[in-house]
Design an enzyme around this catalytic site. Sequence first.
Site, short mmCIF file in Angstrom:
data_model
loop_
_atom_site.label_atom_id
_atom_site.label_comp_id
_atom_site.label_asym_id
_atom_site.label_seq_id
_atom_site.Cartn_x
_atom_site.Cartn_y
_atom_site.Cartn_z
N CYS A 60 0.82 -1.21 0.00
CA CYS A 60 0.00 0.00 0.00
C CYS A 60 0.86 1.26 0.00
O CYS A 60 0.51 2.26 -0.64
CB CYS A 60 -0.93 0.00 1.21
SG CYS A 60 -2.11 -1.37 1.20
N ARG A 137 -9.20 -4.57 -0.60
CA ARG A 137 -8.23 -4.17 -1.64
C ARG A 137 -9.00 -3.96 -2.94
O ARG A 137 -8.77 -4.65 -3.93
CB ARG A 137 -7.17 -5.26 -1.81
CG ARG A 137 -6.19 -5.36 -0.65
CD ARG A 137 -5.05 -4.39 -0.80
NE ARG A 137 -4.23 -4.74 -1.95
CZ ARG A 137 -3.45 -3.88 -2.60
NH1 ARG A 137 -3.43 -2.62 -2.26
NH2 ARG A 137 -2.70 -4.27 -3.62
#
Length: 219
Positions: A60, A137
Amino acid sequence: MNAAENSLSDLNAPQPKALRINDPAPDFIARTTAGPRRLDQYRGRWVILFSHPADFTPVCTSEFVDLARNAHRFEAMQCEILALSVDSLFSHLAWLTDIQRHFGVTVPFPVIEDPSMEIARAYGMIDPQSPTSATVRATYVIDPSGLIRAISWYPMNVGRSIDEMVRLVQALQAADEYKASTPAAWQPGQPLLAQTPLTLETALSAPSDAPWYYREQQS
């Protein structure tokens, strides 16, 4: 009722409808790193809403750095970026400060806090009974009228392509503007695909040097 019966009852309970392409994007109001934000305030602009399972994670972090460095490309398309995580606002602030310190980039887009996972559940990012955010996600492309136009999911160990995010928005915008479709790997400036004929007369009038069902048109 014992634990097994409780679990069975949960499974049989009505589940929220999974979001599909062309569904209205659920509205929300939340705290972000840029102040309070409401999704509906972005009507009239394209929006990329993407989520990550936790701050201070390597994949991330790489995505945030790349998005920050390419933010001007989204601005050029009149497209806003909104990030979402179950972590708190203070965790977001600490993480973005650390990214600026170590990578030399300032994250210009709001990062939404969702500690209750209410927004993630409204978008179908996680199962209603899930105790963690491990599957958060997802990326949603929302058009100026507030409809979801594209959805993509990534596993925790594979980073998203910012180039593909940009291309996807460009393709959706071109398809809308020219009432056409985009072929595989389409890039701006390349030919689009005309709408498929719906009558025999239209099909027979297509140029003979190409299949009637595959007709290019210029953007």
